[in-house]
Design an enzyme around this catalytic site. Sequence first.
Site, mmCIF file in Angstrom:
data_model
loop_
_atom_site.group_PDB
_atom_site.id
_atom_site.type_symbol
_atom_site.label_atom_id
_atom_site.label_comp_id
_atom_site.label_asym_id
_atom_site.label_seq_id
_atom_site.Cartn_x
_atom_site.Cartn_y
_atom_site.Cartn_z
ATOM 1 N N SER A 98 35.308 69.181 57.350
ATOM 2 C CA SER A 98 36.410 68.793 57.091
ATOM 3 C C SER A 98 36.755 68.510 55.365
ATOM 4 O O SER A 98 37.875 68.953 54.694
ATOM 5 C CB SER A 98 36.786 67.054 57.404
ATOM 6 O OG SER A 98 36.738 67.085 58.962
ATOM 7 N N THR A 139 50.714 63.788 56.917
ATOM 8 C CA THR A 139 50.794 62.939 57.825
ATOM 9 C C THR A 139 51.158 61.338 57.458
ATOM 10 O O THR A 139 50.749 60.894 56.175
ATOM 11 C CB THR A 139 49.563 62.537 58.564
ATOM 12 O OG1 THR A 139 49.153 63.799 59.481
ATOM 13 C CG2 THR A 139 49.414 61.573 59.732
ATOM 14 N N SER A 145 52.255 63.428 64.955
ATOM 15 C CA SER A 145 52.595 64.681 65.705
ATOM 16 C C SER A 145 54.113 65.344 65.265
ATOM 17 O O SER A 145 54.275 66.411 65.737
ATOM 18 C CB SER A 145 52.555 64.510 66.957
ATOM 19 O OG SER A 145 51.204 64.132 67.342
ATOM 20 N N TRP A 169 45.852 58.808 56.752
ATOM 21 C CA TRP A 169 44.844 59.497 57.390
ATOM 22 C C TRP A 169 44.555 60.919 56.535
ATOM 23 O O TRP A 169 44.584 61.862 57.068
ATOM 24 C CB TRP A 169 45.076 59.865 58.846
ATOM 25 C CG TRP A 169 45.304 58.822 59.657
ATOM 26 C CD1 TRP A 169 46.506 58.263 60.316
ATOM 27 C CD2 TRP A 169 44.315 57.642 59.826
ATOM 28 N NE1 TRP A 169 46.039 57.040 60.914
ATOM 29 C CE2 TRP A 169 44.690 56.797 60.739
ATOM 30 C CE3 TRP A 169 42.566 57.669 59.696
ATOM 31 C CZ2 TRP A 169 44.069 55.722 61.191
ATOM 32 C CZ3 TRP A 169 42.107 56.435 60.213
ATOM 33 C CH2 TRP A 169 42.671 55.543 60.988
ATOM 34 N N CYS A 245 50.211 76.034 56.703
ATOM 35 C CA CYS A 245 49.082 75.501 56.000
ATOM 36 C C CYS A 245 47.981 74.892 57.318
ATOM 37 O O CYS A 245 46.871 75.175 57.389
ATOM 38 C CB CYS A 245 49.256 74.501 55.208
ATOM 39 S SG CYS A 245 50.344 74.887 53.584
ATOM 40 N N GLU A 370 45.239 67.620 63.158
ATOM 41 C CA GLU A 370 45.804 68.860 63.057
ATOM 42 C C GLU A 370 46.355 69.630 64.388
ATOM 43 O O GLU A 370 46.346 70.767 64.670
ATOM 44 C CB GLU A 370 45.047 69.872 62.317
ATOM 45 C CG GLU A 370 44.463 69.380 60.638
ATOM 46 C CD GLU A 370 43.742 70.379 60.096
ATOM 47 O OE1 GLU A 370 43.890 71.622 60.389
ATOM 48 O OE2 GLU A 370 42.865 70.037 59.134
ATOM 49 N N GLY A 371 47.020 68.629 64.932
ATOM 50 C CA GLY A 371 47.575 68.979 66.480
ATOM 51 C C GLY A 371 47.020 68.377 67.483
ATOM 52 O O GLY A 371 45.654 68.676 67.612
#
Length: 391
Positions: A98, A139, A145, A169, A245, A370-371
């Site tokens: 990460s 976020t 989401s 986050w 991105c 990321e989803g």
Amino acid sequence: MSPRTSAPLELLDLDSALSEEERQIRAVVRQLMDERVRPHVADWYEQGQLPARELAREFGKLGLLGMHLSGYGCAGASAVAYGLACLELEAGDSGIRSLVSVQGSLAMYAIWRFGSEEQKQRWLPAMADGEAIGCFGLTEPDHGSDPASMATRARRDGDDWVLDGGKMWITNAPIADVGVVWARTEDGVRGFVVPMDTTGVSTQEIRHKMSLRASLTGEIVLDGVRLPAAAQLPEAVGLKAPLSCLTEARHGIVWGALGAARDCLETALAYAVTRTQFGRPLAGFQLTQAKLADMTVELQKGYLLALHLGRLADAGRLRPEQVSVGKLNNVREALEIARQCRTILGANGISGEYPVMRHANNLESVLTYEGTSEIHQLVIGQRLTGLNAFA
């Protein structure tokens, strides 16, 4: 004498699908993890700490930061080489991967793809060296989401921009030197390059995490942050820019999750052939072999999927919904592999002496960020049906 075991990814001779250069890059990153991360990561995880700046400089020396970008001190490596590096990084710990992917595939990529020449020259060489740490502020506390509903606003005041809002986050935020922050303007969503020492910017580290503990995660508060016009990313117009991105970063996750799964599987295999129960090794029981076989099949399928997506990326033909297939499948299967490996280790599966529970906990975050799986299912569903089911 212990029976001869085979590494899970050797079963289909998958190394033969890689070039010599790709194998060398993988070996260098694996050695770095063996020497610099694995001896310490259990303690970092338990303590909720990470020597991120020190690691970033070491990663920078090896060209791992923004390695798939070209120019400005970046290595210009292939998408497959970057993916293999992510696999080895996450075999160490998801938090390590990460750190690298947020730096390179989110913050650096946003500046590289959408920034002005001045912004690129100012930030990218220092970020590639690991001397400057970046974060990516998309976020929000109430908008994960659904980034289109973001509450952070940027308004014009003369020639300047003034930003107000908050992001949550955000990996690297507690130590970041620069943030790529996305805000709603009267002309739609725009991106801004924000030096984190700007007046009105504050960060707070998020504590008490049960996952990704060897990663620095924070909240960003923007209170009347005044930026010059030159802080805006000139080529980033609309929500498509930050989503592109995320697509870039998700490709690294497709590979990285396999690293966590492989480390769990290798640990479980080594344990099963040496741990004796009822007078024979655990690996000698049919149920254990069935678990090991099924997990190895899924790991190799995920690897082949990642490799295919990497080759598509290198050919300039990778589409966002294809990355969603990879992220959905590989993270979901990696998490299931981690859980199964934990059962093979029994009570030892929850011990920090082994990496399995740490990987399993980390993958719970990777599954979401990321989803989420649901978001990627809807991306794939929209591609299949032509219908938007997001709302």
